[in-house]
Design a protein around this motif. Structure first.
Motif, PDB file in Angstrom:
ATOM      1  N   LEU A   1       0.822  -1.205   0.000  1.00 14.54           N
ATOM      2  CA  LEU A   1       0.000   0.000   0.000  1.00 14.54           C
ATOM      3  C   LEU A   1       0.859   1.259   0.000  1.00 14.54           C
ATOM      4  O   LEU A   1       0.555   2.248  -0.682  1.00 14.54           O
ATOM      5  N   TRP A   2       1.916   1.239   0.784  1.00 14.81           N
ATOM      6  CA  TRP A   2       2.821   2.386   0.852  1.00 14.81           C
ATOM      7  C   TRP A   2       3.410   2.679  -0.525  1.00 14.81           C
ATOM      8  O   TRP A   2       3.457   3.837  -0.979  1.00 14.81           O
ATOM      9  N   ALA A   3       3.866   1.626  -1.221  1.00 16.94           N
ATOM     10  CA  ALA A   3       4.465   1.801  -2.544  1.00 16.94           C
ATOM     11  C   ALA A   3       3.435   2.271  -3.557  1.00 16.94           C
ATOM     12  O   ALA A   3       3.706   3.154  -4.380  1.00 16.94           O
ATOM     13  N   LEU A   4       2.237   1.702  -3.507  1.00 13.61           N
ATOM     14  CA  LEU A   4       1.193   2.119  -4.440  1.00 13.61           C
ATOM     15  C   LEU A   4       0.810   3.574  -4.231  1.00 13.61           C
ATOM     16  O   LEU A   4       0.570   4.321  -5.189  1.00 13.61           O
ATOM     17  N   ALA A   5       0.733   3.997  -2.976  1.00 23.11           N
ATOM     18  CA  ALA A   5       0.359   5.374  -2.675  1.00 23.11           C
ATOM     19  C   ALA A   5       1.433   6.363  -3.116  1.00 23.11           C
ATOM     20  O   ALA A   5       1.147   7.547  -3.285  1.00 23.11           O
ATOM     21  N   ALA A   6       2.663   5.897  -3.285  1.00 26.55           N
ATOM     22  CA  ALA A   6       3.737   6.778  -3.749  1.00 26.55           C
ATOM     23  C   ALA A   6       3.651   7.042  -5.246  1.00 26.55           C
ATOM     24  O   ALA A   6       4.285   7.990  -5.736  1.00 26.55           O
ATOM     25  N   LEU A   7       2.887   6.239  -5.975  1.00 31.51           N
ATOM     26  CA  LEU A   7       2.786   6.413  -7.424  1.00 31.51           C
ATOM     27  C   LEU A   7       1.980   7.675  -7.739  1.00 31.51           C
ATOM     28  O   LEU A   7       0.950   7.941  -7.105  1.00 31.51           O
ATOM     29  N   PRO A   8       2.411   8.443  -8.725  1.00 33.82           N
ATOM     30  CA  PRO A   8       1.734   9.707  -9.054  1.00 33.82           C
ATOM     31  C   PRO A   8       0.498   9.500  -9.934  1.00 33.82           C
ATOM     32  O   PRO A   8       0.488   9.817 -11.128  1.00 33.82           O
ATOM     33  N   TYR A   9      -0.564   8.983  -9.343  1.00 35.52           N
ATOM     34  CA  TYR A   9      -1.817   8.787 -10.073  1.00 35.52           C
ATOM     35  C   TYR A   9      -2.450  10.133 -10.405  1.00 35.52           C
ATOM     36  O   TYR A   9      -2.492  11.048  -9.567  1.00 35.52           O
TER      37      TYR A   9
ATOM     38  N   GLY B   1      -3.970   4.982 -16.322  1.00 36.31           N
ATOM     39  CA  GLY B   1      -3.288   6.000 -17.081  1.00 36.31           C
ATOM     40  C   GLY B   1      -1.809   6.086 -16.776  1.00 36.31           C
ATOM     41  O   GLY B   1      -1.239   5.302 -16.015  1.00 36.31           O
ATOM     42  N   ASN B   2      -1.174   7.078 -17.404  1.00 35.16           N
ATOM     43  CA  ASN B   2       0.240   7.318 -17.193  1.00 35.16           C
ATOM     44  C   ASN B   2       0.460   8.100 -15.902  1.00 35.16           C
ATOM     45  O   ASN B   2      -0.468   8.689 -15.366  1.00 35.16           O
ATOM     46  N   PRO B   3       1.683   8.095 -15.416  1.00 34.09           N
ATOM     47  CA  PRO B   3       1.981   8.872 -14.207  1.00 34.09           C
ATOM     48  C   PRO B   3       1.616  10.331 -14.353  1.00 34.09           C
ATOM     49  O   PRO B   3       1.835  10.935 -15.412  1.00 34.09           O
ATOM     50  N   LYS B   4       1.069  10.921 -13.321  1.00 36.75           N
ATOM     51  CA  LYS B   4       0.667  12.313 -13.323  1.00 36.75           C
ATOM     52  C   LYS B   4       1.868  13.228 -13.571  1.00 36.75           C
ATOM     53  O   LYS B   4       2.943  13.018 -13.025  1.00 36.75           O
ATOM     54  N   GLY B   5       1.648  14.217 -14.430  1.00 33.05           N
ATOM     55  CA  GLY B   5       2.706  15.178 -14.689  1.00 33.05           C
ATOM     56  C   GLY B   5       3.595  14.799 -15.843  1.00 33.05           C
ATOM     57  O   GLY B   5       4.544  15.519 -16.155  1.00 33.05           O
ATOM     58  N   TYR B   6       3.308  13.651 -16.496  1.00 30.53           N
ATOM     59  CA  TYR B   6       4.118  13.217 -17.613  1.00 30.53           C
ATOM     60  C   TYR B   6       3.242  13.091 -18.854  1.00 30.53           C
ATOM     61  O   TYR B   6       2.045  12.858 -18.767  1.00 30.53           O
ATOM     62  N   GLU B   7       3.855  13.233 -20.002  1.00 31.67           N
ATOM     63  CA  GLU B   7       3.163  13.050 -21.258  1.00 31.67           C
ATOM     64  C   GLU B   7       3.858  11.963 -22.038  1.00 31.67           C
ATOM     65  O   GLU B   7       5.075  11.841 -22.014  1.00 31.67           O
TER      66      GLU B   7
END
Length: 332
Positions: free
Chosen positions: A99-107, A325-331
């Motif tokens: 959960l900690w690792a998943l929450a670190a992902l920039p959704y 989707g892709n990581p937030k802040g990236y295109e």
């Protein structure tokens, strides 16, 4: 600096992370938070080894994305897809690290990420030093409730199940088809075969004083059924001899042999080991969600990562995988 001072530095680059002498560490630009967690876990492991008088080399390295050497490069973090629906089984040491690792992902929108959290156990005193979400005021509370409250604060869409997974259970059409498993019993793993998961990412940790920093991450699918993999295996005993090291013997004197064995097998070192195992597992989930090949298994020890064993890269049958989707802040 005084001669008796000790320090270790961390570095990361893309999907790689490691430790070295502080003056030798150069961090490349990376938007991948998983390598930060990995680097921190390796550094804590070095500190633990130093306290035991067994830190002889500050250099260690782990690569979270395995490719065919010389044939392809790991994708940039902007190019991957993040997992959008997962069934987490076991919310103890490993499950909370997941959960900690998943929450670190920039959704971009965490509310579109569907998580099912399943466990039947309550927080007890021994969980305090091993599980990242446990605090002094959580003793006696269901592990699923602690995980649910934390995941909701992170914005995820959460459903919890406060019982063991039974072999007679079956997934509904809208349920996540990818399982992330962090249980500590082989029989519990075997039951996952009949539930209906398209893919299972299963992690395990060492359970004794002699292998507490060992981790394993294995992927199961239609070509690699989990029940067949564990068919002839049983849970190992953990009553091996306590090492003759001052820290362990101090614990033995403080709380007795049973408690010391438990601490040696989990509480003393497991948090940093589970952190690394979690980011390896989540990296595999990202590869699967992104339609990329990845190793079907990896086994390593934090004290000797140069000896880690990584299985050949294979296609994973995960037709029911959903992405967010892709990581937030990236295109792309």
């Amino acid at each position: 600096m005084p001669e008796d001072d000790w320090s270790v530095g961390v570095w990361w680059n893309g999907w790689r992370a490691g430790t070295a002498h502080p003056q030798a560490c150069v961090c490349e630009h990376s938007g991948n938070p998983l390598v930060g967690i990995a680097a921190a876990a390796l550094a804590v492991g070095m500190a633990f080894q130093a306290e035991r008088g067994q830190c002889f080399d500050l250099r260690s390295e782990v690569e979270l994305w395995t490719t065919v050497e010389g044939k392809e490069d790991a994708p940039g973090f902007s190019e991957v897809f993040l997992p959008g629906a997962l069934w987490l089984i076991g919310l103890g040491n490993l499950g909370q690290a997941f959960l900690w690792a998943l929450a670190a992902l920039p959704y971009e929108n965490p509310s579109e990420v569907s998580l099912v959290l399943q466990d039947r156990d309550k927080i007890s005193e021994e969980n305090w030093a091993t599980s990242v979400l446990v605090g002094d005021d959580t003793y006696g509370v269901l592990k699923t409730r602690i995980a649910e409250q934390w995941a909701l604060r992170k914005g995820f869409d959460v459903r919890r199940i406060d019982r063991m997974l039974a072999a007679t259970d079956r997934l509904d059409d809208a349920d996540p088809r990818i399982a992330l498993c962090g249980v500590d019993k082989i029989e519990a793993r075997k039951r996952l075969a009949s539930i209906g998961f398209d893919c299972i990412v299963d992690a395990g940790l060492g359970r004794s004083a002699s292998d507490f920093d060992r981790y394993r991450v294995t992927i199961f699918d239609s070509a690699r059924p989990i029940d067949k993999h564990f068919a002839n295996q049983t849970d190992a005993k953990t009553d091996d001899e306590i090492p003759q090291v001052h820290a362990y013997q101090h614990l033995l004197g403080e709380i007795g042999r049973c408690g010391a064995a438990e601490v040696v097998g989990a509480s003393v070192a497991a948090p940093y080991v589970s952190a690394l195992a979690a980011v390896v597992a989540v990296s595999r989930l990202i590869a699967i969600t992104s339609g990329c090949k990845c190793p079907s298994s990896e086994v390593g020890r934090l004290s000797s990562l140069n000896m880690r064993r990584v299985a050949p890269i294979v296609d994973i049958d995960a037709r029911g995988a959903r992405h967010a989707g892709n990581p937030k802040g990236y295109e792309r």
